[in-house]
Design a protein around this motif. Structure first.
Motif, PDB file in Angstrom:
ATOM      1  N   UNK A   1      28.168  22.984  47.501  1.00 41.80           N
ATOM      2  CA  UNK A   1      26.900  23.587  47.166  1.00 41.80           C
ATOM      3  C   UNK A   1      26.748  24.962  47.753  1.00 41.80           C
ATOM      4  N   UNK A   2      25.550  25.490  47.558  1.00 39.01           N
ATOM      5  CA  UNK A   2      25.232  26.826  48.048  1.00 39.01           C
ATOM      6  C   UNK A   2      23.803  26.836  48.574  1.00 39.01           C
ATOM      7  N   UNK A   3      23.468  27.901  49.266  1.00 39.06           N
ATOM      8  CA  UNK A   3      22.089  28.127  49.686  1.00 39.06           C
ATOM      9  C   UNK A   3      21.666  29.464  49.104  1.00 39.06           C
ATOM     10  N   UNK A   4      20.521  29.462  48.420  1.00 38.78           N
ATOM     11  CA  UNK A   4      19.974  30.682  47.835  1.00 38.78           C
ATOM     12  C   UNK A   4      18.874  31.233  48.734  1.00 38.78           C
ATOM     13  N   UNK A   5      18.934  32.507  49.034  1.00 34.72           N
ATOM     14  CA  UNK A   5      17.898  33.226  49.780  1.00 34.72           C
ATOM     15  C   UNK A   5      17.515  32.530  51.096  1.00 34.72           C
ATOM     16  N   UNK A   6      18.415  31.794  51.698  1.00 34.86           N
ATOM     17  CA  UNK A   6      18.159  31.035  52.936  1.00 34.86           C
ATOM     18  C   UNK A   6      17.000  30.049  52.785  1.00 34.86           C
ATOM     19  N   UNK A   7      16.658  29.655  51.547  1.00 27.79           N
ATOM     20  CA  UNK A   7      15.485  28.822  51.318  1.00 27.79           C
ATOM     21  C   UNK A   7      15.723  27.637  50.392  1.00 27.79           C
TER      22      UNK A   7
END
Length: 132
Positions: free
Chosen positions: A81-87
């Protein structure tokens, strides 16, 4: 005596029939295909996060179990997975690591599973990449 035996056999047969119908419905029903569903809403990762931070109950009622399309910047790459905009934490069903690079903008679609108070992140699962 013979009539009692027929009634008991009929009850057993009905019970087996009902149990097999329930089993078939429970374990062989068609599963939801998020990848082919149309997104209920399209917004930025920041907008989704702000909705949950402002009023978690309202955002949960609005977005929980809905297919959402998001755009944002990849701030971290995880196992699957990934994290978008630290949010927004996004989990993919398939391997996507070779195609994503930290710091790039991306569009994804997935099912919103809610807000994690501990990590202070919105969670999305069953995600797929949206290609322009």
């Amino acid at each position: 005596m013979k009539r009692k035996t027929i009634i008991v056999l009929a009850m057993v047969l009905i019970t087996v029939l009902v149990a097999s119908i329930v089993y078939d419905f429970t374990f062989n029903s068609k599963h939801r295909d998020i990848a082919n569903e149309k997104a209920a809403v399209m917004l930025s990762a920041q907008e989704l996060y702000i909705n949950f931070k402002k009023n978690e109950a309202t955002a949960t009622a609005k977005f929980l179990d809905q297919v959402v399309a998001l755009r944002g910047e990849i701030t971290a790459v995880e196992n699957n997975g990934i994290i978008l905009n630290n949010q927004i934490q996004i989990h993919f069903d398939t391997e996507i690591l070779p195609t994503v690079v930290k710091g790039t903008s991306i569009r994804v679609k997935g099912r919103c599973v809610g807000y994690d108070d501990l990590l202070e992140m919105v969670k999305i699962d069953q995600a797929t990449l949206i290609h322009n």
